[in-house]
Scaffold this motif. Sequence first.
Motif, PDB file in Angstrom:
ATOM      1  N   ALA A 329       0.825  -1.206   0.000  1.00  0.00           N
ATOM      2  CA  ALA A 329       0.000   0.000   0.000  1.00  0.00           C
ATOM      3  C   ALA A 329       0.862   1.259   0.000  1.00  0.00           C
ATOM      4  O   ALA A 329       0.559   2.237  -0.703  1.00  0.00           O
ATOM      5  CB  ALA A 329      -0.928  -0.014   1.209  1.00  0.00           C
ATOM      6  N   VAL A 330       1.962   1.239   0.759  1.00  0.00           N
ATOM      7  CA  VAL A 330       2.863   2.399   0.793  1.00  0.00           C
ATOM      8  C   VAL A 330       3.480   2.626  -0.587  1.00  0.00           C
ATOM      9  O   VAL A 330       3.535   3.763  -1.090  1.00  0.00           O
ATOM     10  CB  VAL A 330       3.967   2.179   1.848  1.00  0.00           C
ATOM     11  CG1 VAL A 330       5.039   3.265   1.725  1.00  0.00           C
ATOM     12  CG2 VAL A 330       3.365   2.182   3.252  1.00  0.00           C
ATOM     13  N   ALA A 333       0.973   4.091  -2.946  1.00  0.00           N
ATOM     14  CA  ALA A 333       0.746   5.503  -2.646  1.00  0.00           C
ATOM     15  C   ALA A 333       1.846   6.372  -3.249  1.00  0.00           C
ATOM     16  O   ALA A 333       1.589   7.467  -3.763  1.00  0.00           O
ATOM     17  CB  ALA A 333       0.669   5.711  -1.134  1.00  0.00           C
ATOM     18  N   LEU A 334       3.090   5.894  -3.220  1.00  0.00           N
ATOM     19  CA  LEU A 334       4.191   6.639  -3.826  1.00  0.00           C
ATOM     20  C   LEU A 334       3.998   6.773  -5.333  1.00  0.00           C
ATOM     21  O   LEU A 334       4.320   7.803  -5.926  1.00  0.00           O
ATOM     22  CB  LEU A 334       5.522   5.948  -3.528  1.00  0.00           C
ATOM     23  CG  LEU A 334       5.998   5.971  -2.069  1.00  0.00           C
ATOM     24  CD1 LEU A 334       7.259   5.136  -1.905  1.00  0.00           C
ATOM     25  CD2 LEU A 334       6.251   7.408  -1.615  1.00  0.00           C
ATOM     26  N   ILE A 335       3.484   5.714  -5.963  1.00  0.00           N
ATOM     27  CA  ILE A 335       3.222   5.778  -7.405  1.00  0.00           C
ATOM     28  C   ILE A 335       2.087   6.754  -7.707  1.00  0.00           C
ATOM     29  O   ILE A 335       2.098   7.467  -8.707  1.00  0.00           O
ATOM     30  CB  ILE A 335       2.870   4.366  -7.941  1.00  0.00           C
ATOM     31  CG1 ILE A 335       4.047   3.405  -7.733  1.00  0.00           C
ATOM     32  CG2 ILE A 335       2.501   4.427  -9.425  1.00  0.00           C
ATOM     33  CD1 ILE A 335       3.716   1.957  -8.054  1.00  0.00           C
ATOM     34  N   ALA A 336       1.094   6.782  -6.822  1.00  0.00           N
ATOM     35  CA  ALA A 336      -0.091   7.616  -7.053  1.00  0.00           C
ATOM     36  C   ALA A 336       0.193   9.102  -6.872  1.00  0.00           C
ATOM     37  O   ALA A 336      -0.469   9.949  -7.490  1.00  0.00           O
ATOM     38  CB  ALA A 336      -1.216   7.181  -6.107  1.00  0.00           C
ATOM     39  N   VAL A 337       1.168   9.450  -6.034  1.00  0.00           N
ATOM     40  CA  VAL A 337       1.443  10.860  -5.754  1.00  0.00           C
ATOM     41  C   VAL A 337       2.060  11.527  -6.981  1.00  0.00           C
ATOM     42  O   VAL A 337       3.076  11.052  -7.503  1.00  0.00           O
ATOM     43  CB  VAL A 337       2.405  10.995  -4.555  1.00  0.00           C
ATOM     44  CG1 VAL A 337       2.829  12.446  -4.376  1.00  0.00           C
ATOM     45  CG2 VAL A 337       1.737  10.490  -3.293  1.00  0.00           C
ATOM     46  N   GLY A 352       7.288  -4.026  -5.429  1.00  0.00           N
ATOM     47  CA  GLY A 352       7.883  -5.311  -5.787  1.00  0.00           C
ATOM     48  C   GLY A 352       8.501  -6.023  -4.598  1.00  0.00           C
ATOM     49  O   GLY A 352       8.260  -7.215  -4.375  1.00  0.00           O
ATOM     50  N   PHE A 353       9.288  -5.295  -3.812  1.00  0.00           N
ATOM     51  CA  PHE A 353       9.958  -5.921  -2.666  1.00  0.00           C
ATOM     52  C   PHE A 353       8.944  -6.350  -1.609  1.00  0.00           C
ATOM     53  O   PHE A 353       9.060  -7.432  -1.020  1.00  0.00           O
ATOM     54  CB  PHE A 353      10.973  -4.953  -2.061  1.00  0.00           C
ATOM     55  CG  PHE A 353      11.843  -5.568  -1.002  1.00  0.00           C
ATOM     56  CD1 PHE A 353      12.971  -6.281  -1.356  1.00  0.00           C
ATOM     57  CD2 PHE A 353      11.526  -5.446   0.340  1.00  0.00           C
ATOM     58  CE1 PHE A 353      13.775  -6.861  -0.377  1.00  0.00           C
ATOM     59  CE2 PHE A 353      12.316  -6.021   1.324  1.00  0.00           C
ATOM     60  CZ  PHE A 353      13.447  -6.736   0.962  1.00  0.00           C
ATOM     61  N   ALA A 354       7.940  -5.491  -1.355  1.00  0.00           N
ATOM     62  CA  ALA A 354       6.947  -5.815  -0.338  1.00  0.00           C
ATOM     63  C   ALA A 354       6.042  -6.964  -0.780  1.00  0.00           C
ATOM     64  O   ALA A 354       5.664  -7.818   0.019  1.00  0.00           O
ATOM     65  CB  ALA A 354       6.107  -4.584  -0.020  1.00  0.00           C
ATOM     66  N   ALA A 355       5.698  -6.994  -2.068  1.00  0.00           N
ATOM     67  CA  ALA A 355       4.790  -8.033  -2.570  1.00  0.00           C
ATOM     68  C   ALA A 355       5.461  -9.396  -2.640  1.00  0.00           C
ATOM     69  O   ALA A 355       4.770 -10.421  -2.681  1.00  0.00           O
ATOM     70  CB  ALA A 355       4.270  -7.642  -3.950  1.00  0.00           C
ATOM     71  N   ALA A 356       6.776  -9.411  -2.647  1.00  0.00           N
ATOM     72  CA  ALA A 356       7.519 -10.636  -2.917  1.00  0.00           C
ATOM     73  C   ALA A 356       7.050 -11.869  -2.133  1.00  0.00           C
ATOM     74  O   ALA A 356       6.805 -12.932  -2.708  1.00  0.00           O
ATOM     75  CB  ALA A 356       9.012 -10.391  -2.679  1.00  0.00           C
ATOM     76  N   LEU A 413      -3.798   0.889  -8.031  1.00  0.00           N
ATOM     77  CA  LEU A 413      -2.980  -0.061  -7.252  1.00  0.00           C
ATOM     78  C   LEU A 413      -3.197   0.148  -5.758  1.00  0.00           C
ATOM     79  O   LEU A 413      -3.226  -0.820  -4.983  1.00  0.00           O
ATOM     80  CB  LEU A 413      -1.503   0.107  -7.593  1.00  0.00           C
ATOM     81  CG  LEU A 413      -1.074  -0.285  -9.014  1.00  0.00           C
ATOM     82  CD1 LEU A 413       0.401   0.021  -9.231  1.00  0.00           C
ATOM     83  CD2 LEU A 413      -1.350  -1.767  -9.278  1.00  0.00           C
ATOM     84  N   LEU A 414      -3.359   1.391  -5.336  1.00  0.00           N
ATOM     85  CA  LEU A 414      -3.580   1.668  -3.921  1.00  0.00           C
ATOM     86  C   LEU A 414      -4.926   1.109  -3.462  1.00  0.00           C
ATOM     87  O   LEU A 414      -5.019   0.501  -2.385  1.00  0.00           O
ATOM     88  CB  LEU A 414      -3.525   3.177  -3.673  1.00  0.00           C
ATOM     89  CG  LEU A 414      -3.760   3.645  -2.230  1.00  0.00           C
ATOM     90  CD1 LEU A 414      -2.746   3.011  -1.286  1.00  0.00           C
ATOM     91  CD2 LEU A 414      -3.693   5.163  -2.144  1.00  0.00           C
ATOM     92  N   VAL A 415      -5.961   1.292  -4.262  1.00  0.00           N
ATOM     93  CA  VAL A 415      -7.284   0.757  -3.908  1.00  0.00           C
ATOM     94  C   VAL A 415      -7.232  -0.763  -3.819  1.00  0.00           C
ATOM     95  O   VAL A 415      -7.761  -1.373  -2.875  1.00  0.00           O
ATOM     96  CB  VAL A 415      -8.337   1.206  -4.937  1.00  0.00           C
ATOM     97  CG1 VAL A 415      -9.656   0.458  -4.727  1.00  0.00           C
ATOM     98  CG2 VAL A 415      -8.570   2.707  -4.840  1.00  0.00           C
TER      99      VAL A 415
END
Length: 468
Positions: A329-330, A333-337, A352-356, A413-415
């Motif tokens: 989610a973080v 959010a960075l992509i959405a800003v 990518g790293f978090a979803a891994a 992606l955030l939603v």
Amino acid sequence: MSTTPVRPRASLLLLAYLAFVSLGLPDGLLGVAWPSVRGDLDVPTEAVGLVLTAGTVGYLASSVLAGFTLARIGVGALLAGSTVLASLALTGYSLSPVLAVLVGCALLLGLGSGAVDSGLNAYAAGAFGPRHMNWLHAFFGLGVAIGPLIMTGVLSAGLAWRWGYGIVAAAQLALAVAFVLTVRAWHREPVPTGATAGGPLPPEAAATASAGGPTPTEAAAVGTASAEVAEAAGAGTSAAVPLPVGATLRLPAVWTGTLAFALYVAIEVSAGLWAFLLLTEGRGVSAAVAGGCVSAYWGSLFVGRVVQGVVAERLGATQVLRASLAGMAVGAALIAVPGPAALAVLGLVVVGFAAAPVFPLLTLTTAERVGAAHADRAIGLQIGASGIGAALVPGGLGVLIGNTSVQVLGSALLVLSLALIALYEWGARRPTAGRPVPTVPAQPGGGSAQPGGVAQTSGPVRPVVDGR
């Protein structure tokens, strides 16, 4: 009771790694090959949708069926037959004279890949711990990364795109031979009759518990939500005895887990598919740099699975899962800003790293959510749902982007990430998915089941709560 994980057999572990590489290779070939395929077969660009749809249908059908038939045909036979089918399909790709043949081969490839994916995930969920489970899926990412390199090398050498598929088909055939030669080695030991909730764990059951699956004591506790699970997963009955299909389909945890897989894969694939367009058209990045950034996204997925596999084995699957979902989610959010391209690239790498570890750890903990007796079927449904999520949601996002702007990608992606978090937490806290088990003082000389279904063992009883 403390248990020590059993080290997986090295030859089978190596084959499993190679199989996951082989699953990723075809996914990486098509994107690079399609411009050449389109010209060679004289078809429009959008015809790739027929190929993708056929592959998705085959993948969905075989992954679900594999989960429901695994106990009947065995893991080894399933892997051997499915890999042979995938090799034949890729050979068909390399020889296809017209689009119709290519679409038919895509269907066969989906059938073979879905069965291999479902069968290996079901086997690994019971035989491997968090570290190897994550590393297996890291090797899938490695296959996806190698595929474009193979096709690029073939085309750069002046050869036809067909050679790329021929090379991968030959590799699949070699893997199929290895699976055929090791069919009997892939058997899984059932829980012995008499290994009740109150008795000591045999070595096989202890290994399963340490690898992430429920112990017979835990399975009996989960039986407060499902009598069928308790009966088949350790309350005096062999786990090899199949349950009615309806018993699995009636479990809410099966469907919450299935939807979670669809959402997760939708996020992973959508980010990788549309990131190039976002960076080039939305953030003004050159094509060469944007391509490198997309590779960095897939690379972070690979690195994350290698690193977080070790972390999950030390901290536990649940803690890593929750942290990873929050990290997705973080990153979204960075992509959405709105901002510089570097911010979007950072968001992609974070996603990518978090979803891994999410996919492998959700698979690993399936038995905790649904019970050991239902795990193979649930994993088949989950793998099938992941195929649907990979096909429908990214395509839907493409329609949304076409009618609005590519800048909507980050918000979408955030939603999706927030919806995944909510679904996971809701499934983890449902009282019918697993209830805390009151601890009972141990009795000398072993344990016995007390009235009311409370299991008593020679050691403390750990409360069983779904996903925790």
